[in-house]
Design an enzyme around this catalytic site. Structure first.
Site, PDB file in Angstrom:
ATOM      1  N   VAL A 310       0.828  -1.290  -0.129  1.00 42.20           N
ATOM      2  CA  VAL A 310       0.019  -0.068  -0.053  1.00 42.20           C
ATOM      3  C   VAL A 310       0.962   1.122  -0.205  1.00 42.20           C
ATOM      4  O   VAL A 310       0.523   2.340   0.165  1.00 42.20           O
ATOM      5  CB  VAL A 310      -1.060   0.094   1.218  1.00 42.20           C
ATOM      6  CG1 VAL A 310      -1.927  -1.144   1.096  1.00 42.20           C
ATOM      7  CG2 VAL A 310      -0.276  -0.130   2.549  1.00 42.20           C
ATOM      8  N   ASP A 311       2.192   1.067  -0.789  1.00 45.58           N
ATOM      9  CA  ASP A 311       3.016   2.294  -0.534  1.00 45.58           C
ATOM     10  C   ASP A 311       3.303   2.846  -1.938  1.00 45.58           C
ATOM     11  O   ASP A 311       4.351   3.233  -2.467  1.00 45.58           O
ATOM     12  CB  ASP A 311       4.143   1.906   0.189  1.00 45.58           C
ATOM     13  CG  ASP A 311       5.031   3.238   0.679  1.00 45.58           C
ATOM     14  OD1 ASP A 311       4.141   4.094   0.904  1.00 45.58           O
ATOM     15  OD2 ASP A 311       6.112   3.386   0.475  1.00 45.58           O
ATOM     16  N   ALA A 312       2.400   2.358  -2.846  1.00 50.13           N
ATOM     17  CA  ALA A 312       2.686   2.534  -4.450  1.00 50.13           C
ATOM     18  C   ALA A 312       2.242   3.782  -4.619  1.00 50.13           C
ATOM     19  O   ALA A 312       1.305   4.336  -5.342  1.00 50.13           O
ATOM     20  CB  ALA A 312       2.116   1.609  -5.313  1.00 50.13           C
TER      21      ALA A 312
END
Length: 451
Positions: A310-312
């Site tokens: 969820v760090d894209a």
């Protein structure tokens, strides 16, 4: 405040391609040089700064050049303290730090010679012996300053400890000779003491990405006397006809969208200025093959959802500018199953419809997401939702047993849980290989361990 005028240079061009100016009020302006605009192979610095004769004022120029500065506070703070500058003084900071901008770009005091040039393996690098490498890696691991004799020629963005180095044709590590302006070829990422397994986790995520057919940065993990580090081959490097290392111009999506680093997550932006699906669509529409890039991006989104990345954010996607002016999305990089870390958020970097978490996604949310990416046909939406979801999940399921055997069971369980979550949301059957797994993340985010 004094006026500052800086040359903007791009590796591969003999002369400055333009100038960045700060006026007495601190406002920035950037303009391409008329000579550069007349060059047949001229390429824009950014999608947000197309090749135009008119100067770009502060609102347009500031985000791009601000993105060239490091996100880590340490190196910036030294200049801020020494020179008495404000963090908002982008031109003032680049006056001192601009020769080491990431990629092919440099920003230099007016009239300065080129700071970045192609690198000759035989003459422009000095080898690092094993003891030096270990000392560097252990310093980064402990978050200490680099050894005094070590030069970091390319300070890198991001919050992880890393250093840019070169791997010579014989496989040995080296660094560019001071003042040579030669490019590095690899990035060495070193975890802190609290996250010793991060290199293995990121390598596994990159391996999965490549296995599923995504163009992905090449990487390996190496042990340096008890500290593992991820070694990544830079995708913005190539060899010219003389076997010299050259830089390829690239920019991340934040720069392409004219967003400052603080707005790299959608949740930090505003309605008309944020990293959302509509903004992403505008970037993909500017590439050589928008239709193919959109399908790949949608598949990558599904991959990230299923692998717990969820760090894209906007700085973890990039564009490559090819000779002749072509633009394409860069290989995938900075892939990490962040949902394995309970201290990190579960908020998505960009919303899927109205959903800001995996657990909130519905079929309608995914349809809204696809429409924002220009996929308006219900038939096409259904094909992508069912076909791509089945394809990505099926390929990942095929890797789970291997992951179990290779010490990645916890990561495999996360993937199993996320596939279950997404397939259920889309009304698709959950395969037995998922239902039979004995550990899941429950829908509240905590671990449920089977007997």
């Amino acid at each position: 405040m004094d006026i500052i005028a800086l040359d903007v240079r791009l590796d591969g061009f003999d002369n400055p391609i333009g100038n960045l100016v700060r006026d007495e009020a601190g406002a920035l302006a950037f303009a391409y040089s008329s000579t550069y605009l007349e060059t047949p192979d001229a390429i824009p610095l950014s999608l947000s700064l197309p090749l135009e004769e008119e100067a770009y004022e502060d609102n347009d120029a500031r985000p791009f050049f601000d993105n060239l500065l490091q996100e880590r506070d340490g190196p910036l703070q030294k200049v801020l303290d020494r020179e008495g500058l404000a963090r908002s003084d982008v031109a003032g900071l680049l006056f001192y730090l601009g020769r080491d901008c990431p990629g092919a770009l440099s920003v230099l005091p007016l009239g300065s010679p080129a700071a970045k040039v192609p690198g000759n393996f035989k003459t422009d690098y000095r080898r690092l012996d094993e003891a030096q490498l270990i000392k560097i890696v252990h310093s980064l691991h402990r978050r200490q300053r680099l050894p005094d004799e070590t030069e970091d020629p390319s300070p890198l963005a991001g919050v992880q400890s890393k250093i840019a180095l070169t791997i010579l044709p014989d496989g040995t590590f080296a660094e560019p000779l001071p003042g040579s302006g030669a490019p590095t070829t690899h990035i060495v990422k070193v975890p802190d003491r609290a996250h010793p397994n991060d290199p293995d986790l990121e390598l596994e995520a990159l391996r999965l990405s490549a296995t599923l057919g995504f163009e992905t940065a090449e990487a390996t993990v190496r042990d340096f006397e008890g500290v593992s580090a991820l070694i990544i081959r830079r995708f913005d490097r190539s060899l010219d006809q003389d076997n010299r290392v050259i830089r390829i111009h690239q920019e991340d999506f934040a720069q392409a969208l004219g967003l400052p680093p603080s707005l790299k997550y959608e949740r930090n932006g505003t309605v008309d200025r944020r990293f959302d699906a509509e903004a992403i669509n505008s970037v993909l529409n500017a590439t050589n093959d928008p239709a193919a890039e959109k399908q790949t991006f949608i598949a990558a989104t599904l991959f990230d959802l299923m692998t717990g990345n969820v760090d894209a954010h906007a700085k973890n996607f990039a564009l490559l500018y090819e000779p002749g002016g072509g633009v394409r999305v860069a290989p995938r990089y900075d892939l990490m199953p962040t949902r394995l870390d309970p201290d990190l958020t579960d908020l998505l970097p960009y919303a899927i419809g109205e959903a800001t978490k995996l657990t909130e996604i519905t079929e309608e949310d995914f349809s809204v997401f696809l429409r924002a990416l220009g996929i308006v046909s219900e038939r096409a939406q259904r094909r992508l939702r069912l076909g791509l979801t089945g394809q990505v999940s099926g390929s990942l399921i095929g890797e789970l047993r291997r992951m179990d055997r290779s010490g990645m069971k916890r990561f495999a369980d996360l993937i199993g849980h996320n596939i279950d979550e997404l397939l259920t949301a889309f009304g698709l059957p959950v395969p037995d290989q998922i239902r039979e797994r004995d550990a899941y993340l429950d829908r509240g985010g905590g671990w449920l361990l089977g007997s």
